[in-house]
Design an enzyme around this catalytic site. Sequence first.
Site, PDB file in Angstrom:
ATOM      1  N   TYR A 227       8.093  -3.090 -19.703  1.00 18.54           N
ATOM      2  CA  TYR A 227       7.503  -3.972 -18.562  1.00 18.54           C
ATOM      3  C   TYR A 227       6.616  -4.880 -19.453  1.00 18.54           C
ATOM      4  O   TYR A 227       5.831  -4.504 -20.422  1.00 18.54           O
ATOM      5  CB  TYR A 227       6.448  -3.077 -17.699  1.00 18.54           C
ATOM      6  CG  TYR A 227       5.857  -4.067 -16.782  1.00 18.54           C
ATOM      7  CD1 TYR A 227       6.105  -4.528 -15.579  1.00 18.54           C
ATOM      8  CD2 TYR A 227       4.645  -4.529 -17.114  1.00 18.54           C
ATOM      9  CE1 TYR A 227       5.401  -5.170 -14.613  1.00 18.54           C
ATOM     10  CE2 TYR A 227       3.945  -5.309 -16.006  1.00 18.54           C
ATOM     11  CZ  TYR A 227       4.389  -5.722 -15.140  1.00 18.54           C
ATOM     12  OH  TYR A 227       3.564  -6.638 -14.295  1.00 18.54           O
TER      13      TYR A 227
ATOM     14  N   GLU B 294       6.118 -12.450 -15.210  1.00 19.04           N
ATOM     15  CA  GLU B 294       6.267 -11.136 -15.280  1.00 19.04           C
ATOM     16  C   GLU B 294       7.953 -10.809 -15.546  1.00 19.04           C
ATOM     17  O   GLU B 294       8.822 -11.376 -15.014  1.00 19.04           O
ATOM     18  CB  GLU B 294       5.886 -10.421 -13.818  1.00 19.04           C
ATOM     19  CG  GLU B 294       6.271  -9.105 -13.899  1.00 19.04           C
ATOM     20  CD  GLU B 294       5.946  -8.372 -12.501  1.00 19.04           C
ATOM     21  OE1 GLU B 294       6.649  -8.536 -11.640  1.00 19.04           O
ATOM     22  OE2 GLU B 294       5.043  -7.432 -12.477  1.00 19.04           O
TER      23      GLU B 294
END
Length: 394
Positions: free
Chosen positions: A119, A205
């Site tokens: 992530y 993101e």
Amino acid sequence: MNLHEYQAKDILKKFDLPILKGQSYENSIQSLEKDLLELQGPPWVIKSQIHAGGRGAGYFKNPFNDKGGVQVVFEKENVSKIAKSMMGNTLITKQTGENGKKVNRVFIEEGCEIDKEFYLSLLVDRNSSKLMMIVSAEGGMDIEEVAKHNPEKIFKIYFENFEEKEIPKELETKLGFTNSQFFEFSKIVFKLIKSFKSIDASTIEINPLVLNTTGNFVLLDAKINLDDNALFRHPEFEYLKDLTEEDPLELEAAENSMNYVKLNGSIGCMVNGAGLAMATMDIIKQFGKEPANFLDLGGTANKDRAIKGFKIIQSDPNVKSVLINIFGGIIHCDMIAKGIVEAVKELNFKLPLVVRFQGTNASIGRDVINQSSLGLISIDDFTEATKKAVELAE
Ligand code: GDP
Ligand code: MN
């Protein structure tokens, strides 16, 4: 402004970030068979494009299908079948709410064999006034769950003025990288910082950022949020706005440069000034009801704006009563009062309406409202006016 994944990837590609080749479709997938010749596979990945996350774990409503909004396909002949089943269907994910979102765009990408998922995100941290990178080796899945149950697996690194600084070496072991992977990872981070700054993003993101089975990094998913206040610097992004993803009432308000946010309550609000509009919503809540919207008419509240405001409030079927709260300063209450009366007549506005005036020419404004014989209610006191609007919404 939110971007779709394929739009975000188009941008990031220009900053030399490792993105797989793909093709996007809007409303139909007509040229797909031909395009497929250009896309290497198997596998191919078929991805619903909506402004919401959790697509992979989502399901389709009509026709029902629980295979998810992101599907990895190994048989070439199934690609168009699955793409078709997504296009026009309604996808429900953790983030869409129970009504889901209609899929108007589908993205088909070359597949990739995943070794590890990470992530990675960049955002402006308002507390430190710095750019913050959040990174974790627990990528792919719900990062909120990791943050809740294993916060020690999430790392935050701050960058001042978008400057490239050495990424702390300890992250190498913490993220399980080899020395050369760490070097490649750093290069990706710096490219992302550069893109963040140059497009005026508020968030980027990447979930997941993956290491593929040949040991290279690939950005498999990308979400970009652009800073609306900087959009004027980027006319090149204007066409990326997907109007089907926006609330139609908010769009109409924006076209009239009004500040309108749709909410779920039953009391429509029309106020001049953002602070007063916030206070109005607070008081409504205090009396046990919910505001239907935030609406700041702005400093130039006149008849035309009142009409537009009424129209927007009127098209929300949840509204049961309306509270108009005006503080007359440069604009005079009597002028607004005339605007309100004319607007109510012109629109044949039927909902119960409470008007509260204070400030310049408030008493003349009150007279205009009271003499209109349209059944409008004028109350000077903020609390009493709100109570009345709440009562009328019942
Ligand atoms: P999201 O669920 O909306 O975040 O959509 P993602 O683009 O992140 O896709 C969900 C998941 O699908 C990812 O976490 C991956 O595990 C998987 N996925 C996406 N692309 C590929 C791919 O090319 N190959 C494989 N094997 N899996 C993929
Ligand atoms: Mn994702």
